[in-house]
Structures are given as structure tokens and as C-alpha cells.
Write a protein that holds these residues in place. Structure first.
Motif, PDB file in Angstrom:
ATOM      1  N   UNK A   1       2.534  -1.836   5.642  1.00 40.45           N
ATOM      2  CA  UNK A   1       1.655  -0.851   6.266  1.00 40.45           C
ATOM      3  C   UNK A   1       2.548   0.277   6.767  1.00 40.45           C
ATOM      4  N   UNK A   2       2.183   1.501   6.438  1.00 48.62           N
ATOM      5  CA  UNK A   2       2.982   2.656   6.849  1.00 48.62           C
ATOM      6  C   UNK A   2       2.044   3.773   7.239  1.00 48.62           C
ATOM      7  N   UNK A   3       2.106   4.170   8.495  1.00 49.65           N
ATOM      8  CA  UNK A   3       1.275   5.224   9.058  1.00 49.65           C
ATOM      9  C   UNK A   3      -0.203   4.991   8.760  1.00 49.65           C
ATOM     10  N   UNK A   4      -0.637   3.759   8.933  1.00 49.63           N
ATOM     11  CA  UNK A   4      -2.040   3.397   8.777  1.00 49.63           C
ATOM     12  C   UNK A   4      -2.509   3.149   7.358  1.00 49.63           C
ATOM     13  N   UNK A   5      -1.627   3.298   6.369  1.00 48.58           N
ATOM     14  CA  UNK A   5      -1.988   3.087   4.969  1.00 48.58           C
ATOM     15  C   UNK A   5      -1.391   1.762   4.502  1.00 48.58           C
ATOM     16  N   UNK A   6      -2.185   0.997   3.778  1.00 49.70           N
ATOM     17  CA  UNK A   6      -1.748  -0.304   3.262  1.00 49.70           C
ATOM     18  C   UNK A   6      -1.212  -0.139   1.838  1.00 49.70           C
TER      19      UNK A   6
ATOM     20  N   UNK B   1       6.011   9.249   3.713  1.00 50.30           N
ATOM     21  CA  UNK B   1       4.678   8.641   3.768  1.00 50.30           C
ATOM     22  C   UNK B   1       4.118   8.274   2.403  1.00 50.30           C
ATOM     23  N   UNK B   2       4.617   8.881   1.336  1.00 51.02           N
ATOM     24  CA  UNK B   2       4.138   8.550  -0.002  1.00 51.02           C
ATOM     25  C   UNK B   2       5.038   7.484  -0.612  1.00 51.02           C
ATOM     26  N   UNK B   3       4.666   6.251  -0.409  1.00 50.50           N
ATOM     27  CA  UNK B   3       5.492   5.140  -0.898  1.00 50.50           C
ATOM     28  C   UNK B   3       5.277   4.871  -2.385  1.00 50.50           C
ATOM     29  N   UNK B   4       4.483   5.697  -3.056  1.00 52.16           N
ATOM     30  CA  UNK B   4       4.270   5.493  -4.487  1.00 52.16           C
ATOM     31  C   UNK B   4       5.562   5.703  -5.277  1.00 52.16           C
ATOM     32  N   UNK B   5       6.543   6.370  -4.683  1.00 50.62           N
ATOM     33  CA  UNK B   5       7.818   6.550  -5.382  1.00 50.62           C
ATOM     34  C   UNK B   5       8.529   5.217  -5.596  1.00 50.62           C
ATOM     35  N   UNK B   6       8.099   4.179  -4.867  1.00 52.03           N
ATOM     36  CA  UNK B   6       8.632   2.825  -5.057  1.00 52.03           C
ATOM     37  C   UNK B   6       7.711   2.006  -5.945  1.00 52.03           C
ATOM     38  N   UNK B   7       6.910   2.676  -6.726  1.00 54.48           N
ATOM     39  CA  UNK B   7       5.946   2.032  -7.619  1.00 54.48           C
ATOM     40  C   UNK B   7       4.970   1.164  -6.832  1.00 54.48           C
ATOM     41  N   UNK B   8       4.681   1.595  -5.612  1.00 56.91           N
ATOM     42  CA  UNK B   8       3.693   0.893  -4.803  1.00 56.91           C
ATOM     43  C   UNK B   8       2.319   1.462  -5.057  1.00 56.91           C
ATOM     44  N   UNK B   9       1.326   0.672  -4.742  1.00 57.08           N
ATOM     45  CA  UNK B   9      -0.033   1.178  -4.879  1.00 57.08           C
ATOM     46  C   UNK B   9      -0.768   0.971  -3.567  1.00 57.08           C
ATOM     47  N   UNK B  10      -1.580   1.940  -3.229  1.00 54.06           N
ATOM     48  CA  UNK B  10      -2.370   1.842  -2.009  1.00 54.06           C
ATOM     49  C   UNK B  10      -3.492   0.840  -2.224  1.00 54.06           C
ATOM     50  N   UNK B  11      -3.748   0.057  -1.186  1.00 54.67           N
ATOM     51  CA  UNK B  11      -4.848  -0.894  -1.234  1.00 54.67           C
ATOM     52  C   UNK B  11      -5.706  -0.696   0.008  1.00 54.67           C
ATOM     53  N   UNK B  12      -6.928  -1.186  -0.041  1.00 57.32           N
ATOM     54  CA  UNK B  12      -7.841  -0.996   1.087  1.00 57.32           C
ATOM     55  C   UNK B  12      -7.560  -1.963   2.227  1.00 57.32           C
ATOM     56  N   UNK B  13      -7.200  -3.199   1.893  1.00 60.71           N
ATOM     57  CA  UNK B  13      -6.859  -4.183   2.922  1.00 60.71           C
ATOM     58  C   UNK B  13      -5.969  -5.258   2.312  1.00 60.71           C
ATOM     59  N   UNK B  14      -5.320  -5.970   3.210  1.00 60.84           N
ATOM     60  CA  UNK B  14      -4.394  -7.007   2.774  1.00 60.84           C
ATOM     61  C   UNK B  14      -5.128  -8.305   2.476  1.00 60.84           C
ATOM     62  N   UNK B  15      -4.604  -9.094   1.534  1.00 59.38           N
ATOM     63  CA  UNK B  15      -5.155 -10.425   1.317  1.00 59.38           C
ATOM     64  C   UNK B  15      -4.995 -11.278   2.581  1.00 59.38           C
ATOM     65  N   UNK B  16      -5.830 -12.246   2.759  1.00 62.57           N
ATOM     66  CA  UNK B  16      -5.817 -13.098   3.957  1.00 62.57           C
ATOM     67  C   UNK B  16      -4.482 -13.800   4.121  1.00 62.57           C
ATOM     68  N   UNK B  17      -3.881 -14.240   3.038  1.00 57.20           N
ATOM     69  CA  UNK B  17      -2.626 -14.999   3.117  1.00 57.20           C
ATOM     70  C   UNK B  17      -1.381 -14.116   3.255  1.00 57.20           C
ATOM     71  N   UNK B  18      -1.537 -12.809   3.219  1.00 62.27           N
ATOM     72  CA  UNK B  18      -0.389 -11.893   3.275  1.00 62.27           C
ATOM     73  C   UNK B  18       0.218 -11.839   4.674  1.00 62.27           C
ATOM     74  N   UNK B  19       1.525 -11.584   4.722  1.00 66.22           N
ATOM     75  CA  UNK B  19       2.234 -11.344   5.973  1.00 66.22           C
ATOM     76  C   UNK B  19       2.844  -9.952   5.898  1.00 66.22           C
ATOM     77  N   UNK B  20       2.009  -8.922   5.958  1.00 61.70           N
ATOM     78  CA  UNK B  20       2.526  -7.557   5.795  1.00 61.70           C
ATOM     79  C   UNK B  20       3.420  -7.146   6.949  1.00 61.70           C
ATOM     80  N   UNK B  21       4.352  -6.267   6.655  1.00 60.15           N
ATOM     81  CA  UNK B  21       5.172  -5.675   7.705  1.00 60.15           C
ATOM     82  C   UNK B  21       4.669  -4.252   7.934  1.00 60.15           C
ATOM     83  N   UNK B  22       4.750  -3.799   9.164  1.00 59.22           N
ATOM     84  CA  UNK B  22       4.373  -2.434   9.503  1.00 59.22           C
ATOM     85  C   UNK B  22       5.660  -1.658   9.738  1.00 59.22           C
ATOM     86  N   UNK B  23       6.022  -0.798   8.786  1.00 61.29           N
ATOM     87  CA  UNK B  23       7.298  -0.085   8.856  1.00 61.29           C
ATOM     88  C   UNK B  23       7.179   1.285   9.525  1.00 61.29           C
TER      89      UNK B  23
END
Length: 94
Positions: free
Chosen positions: A8-13, A36-58
Motif C-alpha cells: 500500500x502506498x499513499x492509499x493505493x493498493x 507514487x507510480x509503482x507500475x515501473x516495478x511491473x506492479x498493478x493497482x488492485x481495489x483491495x487485498x486478498x484476505x490472506x495477504x500481509x501487505x506492507x504500507x510503504x
């Protein structure tokens, strides 16, 4: 299906492959804070995290946080679920 890593970065998953996630952490560890545009790391924006995920907020990460998370990832192939803002709130009242 390959494992995904969540940030999670600046409110975007975001969702990343293991290689992209490792590169993001490596860049942060050496002071190349991501934009703020993490797509340069071949990431994709998602609406919410899966239940089993342990996301980090950077959002409030410093290079030390990136390094520690990267080290944990390399040892365990997992995420800590760490959020620097939550950690700081333990010590300071807003």
C-alpha cells in the motif's frame, strides 16, 4: 499461479510478482524511494487485498524499513505486514 506480494502506498493498493517486489525493496533500501507510480516495478493497482495477504504500507518507509523488509523477504519469501505509520503512533500521540 505464482505468489503475489502486496504493498500500500499513499492509499493505493498494489500487487507485485516476487521479482518486482524484491526490486522495489532493494531500491528503497539504497535510498531510491519509489515514486507514487509503482507500475515501473511491473506492479498493478488492485481495489483491495486478498484476505490472506500481509501487505506492507510503504507510505512512511525510510531506507532502513525497506532494508529490513527486503532482508525478511530474502530469508522467508514472505511479508511482515509492517506499516511505519502504525509503529510511530505507538510512541507519539497525534
Amino acid at each position: 499461479m505464482p505468489r503475489r506480494f502486496y504493498v500500500k502506498f499513499q492509499g493505493v493498493c498494489w500487487s507485485f510478482s516476487g521479482q518486482s517486489y524484491s526490486q522495489l525493496l532493494a531500491d528503497g533500501a539504497v535510498g531510491k524511494f519509489p515514486s507514487p507510480d509503482l507500475s515501473r516495478y511491473a506492479g498493478r493497482q488492485i481495489k483491495r487485498f486478498p484476505i490472506s495477504a500481509q501487505p506492507i504500507d510503504v507510505t512512511d518507509f525510510e531506507d532502513t524499513h525497506y532494508y529490513q523488509e527486503w532482508e525478511y523477504f530474502l530469508k522467508t519469501n514472505g511479508q511482515t505486514g509492517f506499516a511505519a505509520a502504525d509503529y510511530i503512533d505507538v510512541f507519539f500521540d497525534d
